[in-house]
Design an enzyme around this catalytic site. Structure first.
Site, PDB file in Angstrom:
ATOM      1  CG  HIS A  44      -0.051   7.352   1.238  1.00 33.94           C
ATOM      2  ND1 HIS A  44       0.094   7.977   2.450  1.00 33.94           N
ATOM      3  CD2 HIS A  44      -0.785   6.242   1.482  1.00 33.94           C
ATOM      4  CE1 HIS A  44      -0.516   7.273   3.395  1.00 33.94           C
ATOM      5  NE2 HIS A  44      -1.054   6.210   2.826  1.00 33.94           N
ATOM      6  CG  HIS A  96      -1.618   1.280   1.494  1.00 37.15           C
ATOM      7  ND1 HIS A  96      -2.267   1.992   0.515  1.00 37.15           N
ATOM      8  CD2 HIS A  96      -1.783   2.005   2.649  1.00 37.15           C
ATOM      9  CE1 HIS A  96      -2.808   3.075   1.041  1.00 37.15           C
ATOM     10  NE2 HIS A  96      -2.526   3.108   2.331  1.00 37.15           N
ATOM     11  CE1 TYR A 119       5.326  -6.716 -19.446  1.00 36.72           C
ATOM     12  CE2 TYR A 119       5.238  -5.442 -21.473  1.00 36.72           C
ATOM     13  CZ  TYR A 119       5.724  -6.519 -20.758  1.00 36.72           C
ATOM     14  OH  TYR A 119       6.574  -7.414 -21.343  1.00 36.72           O
TER      15      TYR A 119
END
Length: 214
Positions: free
Chosen positions: A94, A92, A119
């Site tokens: 930002h 994860h 891709y």
């Protein structure tokens, strides 16, 4: 070196690589990876990807923190993927371009990333846009569970992307593909797109066994 020690080192090496290239900054972002005994290694809360200590990674066993520093508050994001998919690692970030794309009004929440590159399709499949949740809200995990394992990549509006894959290296590479593809989408907004056709997308889906369910 044990398998766990190697995985600890790999998590920290890949995290630093992403930090050094500006894919996430400050103390943002988190990574988890599953050990052979089903325990999870997780980056600690408030930690910087550029300065992770392999010995201080959090260890979770059946959702309980059993050793290392306190884990990221985004654990519900990670466990939702492990509970609903055959997942070896979750990342994860930002990252800027993906977050920018998440706040635009004219996007498809079921397929946030248009088929601009081969891709992007091959590594990510369809990317779901989830609504805004306060960071750390367990409801984020419930939103991922509601997808019933049909997406390996999601983007939390106003927050950032989450990607699951078979191992930590693959998950990091898929995350980087997501950010680079989002960058291309942002850079070409307002232009006349020549996206991959439906037939070209289906060719990739079939040849590379891409998840592309509705």
């Amino acid at each position: 070196m044990s398998a766990e020690a190697r995985l600890r080192e790999q998590i920290c090496l890949l995290a630093k690589s992403m930090f050094d290239r500006g894919l996430t900054g400050g103390s943002s972002g988190n990574i988890s990876a599953r050990l052979d005994d089903k325990r999870l290694l997780v980056t600690p809360t408030g930690s910087c990807f550029g300065r992770l200590d392999p010995a201080r990674l959090s260890v979770l066993e059946e959702g309980r923190h059993v050793s290392g520093d306190a884990p990221t508050k985004e654990v519900p994001l990670h466990t939702a993927f492990y509970d609903t998919r055959d997942t070896g690692a979750v990342v994860h970030l930002h990252s800027s371009y993906t977050v920018a794309l998440s706040v635009l009004t004219d996007v498809d929440p079921d397929n946030l990333i248009p088929p601009i590159t081969a891709y992007g399709v091959m590594r990510l499949g369809k990317v779901a846009l989830l609504p805004y949740f306060m960071p750390g809200d367990p409801a984020m995990g419930e939103a991922i569970r509601a997808l019933k394992g049909k997406r390996s990549a999601v983007v939390l509006a106003h927050h950032g992307p989450v990607v699951a894959d078979k191992d930590v290296e693959s998950a990091c590479y898929a995350m980087e593909e997501l950010e680079e593809t989002a960058k291309l989408v942002i850079l070409t907004r307002g232009m006349s797109h020549n996206l991959l056709s439906d037939a070209q997308v289906q060719g990739l889906v079939q040849k590379f066994n891409v998840e592309w369910d509705d």
